[in-house]
Write a protein that holds these residues in place. Structure first.
Motif, PDB file in Angstrom:
ATOM      1  N   ARG A  17       0.856  -1.186   0.000  1.00  0.00           N
ATOM      2  CA  ARG A  17       0.000   0.000   0.000  1.00  0.00           C
ATOM      3  C   ARG A  17       0.894   1.238   0.000  1.00  0.00           C
ATOM      4  NH1 ARG A  17      -2.567  -3.947   2.531  1.00  0.00           N
ATOM      5  NH2 ARG A  17      -4.811  -4.152   2.322  1.00  0.00           N
ATOM      6  N   CYS A  18       0.739   2.053  -1.046  1.00  0.00           N
ATOM      7  CA  CYS A  18       1.561   3.255  -1.172  1.00  0.00           C
ATOM      8  C   CYS A  18       0.678   4.479  -1.037  1.00  0.00           C
ATOM      9  CB  CYS A  18       2.238   3.275  -2.527  1.00  0.00           C
ATOM     10  SG  CYS A  18       3.178   1.790  -2.907  1.00  0.00           S
ATOM     11  N   PRO A  19       0.863   5.373  -0.129  1.00  0.00           N
ATOM     12  CA  PRO A  19       1.662   5.189   1.077  1.00  0.00           C
ATOM     13  C   PRO A  19       0.934   4.290   2.065  1.00  0.00           C
ATOM     14  CG  PRO A  19       0.591   7.344   1.109  1.00  0.00           C
ATOM     15  CD  PRO A  19       0.191   6.666  -0.176  1.00  0.00           C
ATOM     16  N   PRO A  20       1.559   3.821   3.093  1.00  0.00           N
ATOM     17  CA  PRO A  20       2.867   4.186   3.626  1.00  0.00           C
ATOM     18  C   PRO A  20       3.993   3.307   3.098  1.00  0.00           C
ATOM     19  CG  PRO A  20       1.784   2.777   5.205  1.00  0.00           C
ATOM     20  CD  PRO A  20       0.843   2.952   4.037  1.00  0.00           C
ATOM     21  N   ASP A  21       3.664   2.165   2.433  1.00  0.00           N
ATOM     22  CA  ASP A  21       4.711   1.265   1.970  1.00  0.00           C
ATOM     23  C   ASP A  21       5.492   1.901   0.825  1.00  0.00           C
ATOM     24  OD1 ASP A  21       3.703  -0.524   3.834  1.00  0.00           O
ATOM     25  OD2 ASP A  21       2.501  -1.601   2.356  1.00  0.00           O
ATOM     26  N   SER A  22       6.593   1.273   0.470  1.00  0.00           N
ATOM     27  CA  SER A  22       7.461   1.843  -0.544  1.00  0.00           C
ATOM     28  C   SER A  22       8.149   0.725  -1.326  1.00  0.00           C
ATOM     29  CB  SER A  22       8.519   2.724   0.120  1.00  0.00           C
ATOM     30  OG  SER A  22       9.403   1.900   0.879  1.00  0.00           O
ATOM     31  N   ASP A  25       9.618  -2.038   0.714  1.00  0.00           N
ATOM     32  CA  ASP A  25       8.737  -3.137   1.101  1.00  0.00           C
ATOM     33  C   ASP A  25       8.713  -4.216   0.022  1.00  0.00           C
ATOM     34  OD1 ASP A  25       7.564  -2.218   3.721  1.00  0.00           O
ATOM     35  OD2 ASP A  25       7.120  -0.513   2.425  1.00  0.00           O
ATOM     36  N   ALA A  67      -3.520   7.248  -2.761  1.00  0.00           N
ATOM     37  CA  ALA A  67      -3.160   5.935  -2.218  1.00  0.00           C
ATOM     38  C   ALA A  67      -3.402   4.874  -3.284  1.00  0.00           C
ATOM     39  CB  ALA A  67      -3.997   5.642  -0.982  1.00  0.00           C
TER      40      ALA A  67
END
Length: 144
Positions: A17-22, A25, A67
């Motif tokens: 999930r972007c954000p918060p992942d990047s 991840d 998102a």
């Protein structure tokens, strides 16, 4: 990022999930796959990592203010590695690389060209409101 889910001994998936992942991840996910498949040689790992990194980077860059959910799956086969991403981002206008690297001053346009250089095939389609990318990297035999 969700936990690694192996539907079978050769298939792995994760949701980013972007954000918060990047992109980090995505790297963590693929490193976990390699922990289960020590038989994949370093050059094949690097090729798959490049493909995954470039695709996830493009998803993030093409959706800077929204998102996005990206489902990533990797299948480790005997003769190939298959990567499939499916994301909720905006539709993509560029479907494949141009085949030539952009000028060194260009700020974008390298990702798909790099993928074309290391993958046997790459396909894009828009499916049920999602961008779907499928890339195949041939495996090198361990004896080579």
């Amino acid at each position: 990022m969700n936990t690694l889910r192996p539907p079978s001994p050769a298939e792995y998936s994760a949701d980013i999930r972007c954000p918060p992942d990047s992109v980090e991840d995505a790297h963590d996910f693929i490193q976990t796959v390699w922990e289960h498949h020590g038989d994949v040689v370093a050059t094949d790992r690097m090729a798959m990592e490049l493909v995954l990194s470039e695709l996830v980077s493009n998803i993030i860059q093409n959706n800077p203010r929204r998102a996005v959910l990206c489902h990533v799956s990797v299948t480790v086969g005997i003769s190939e590695l298959l990567l499939r991403t499916s994301d909720t981002g905006v539709p993509v206008s560029t479907k494949t690389g141009s085949g030539t690297m952009p000028d060194e001053t260009a700020e974008s346009g390298r990702g798909l060209v790099l993928i074309d250089m290391v993958a046997r095939s790459m396909d894009y389609r828009r499916e049920s409101g999602r961008n779907v990318w499928i890339a195949v990297v041939d495996r090198t035999s361990q004896g080579s």
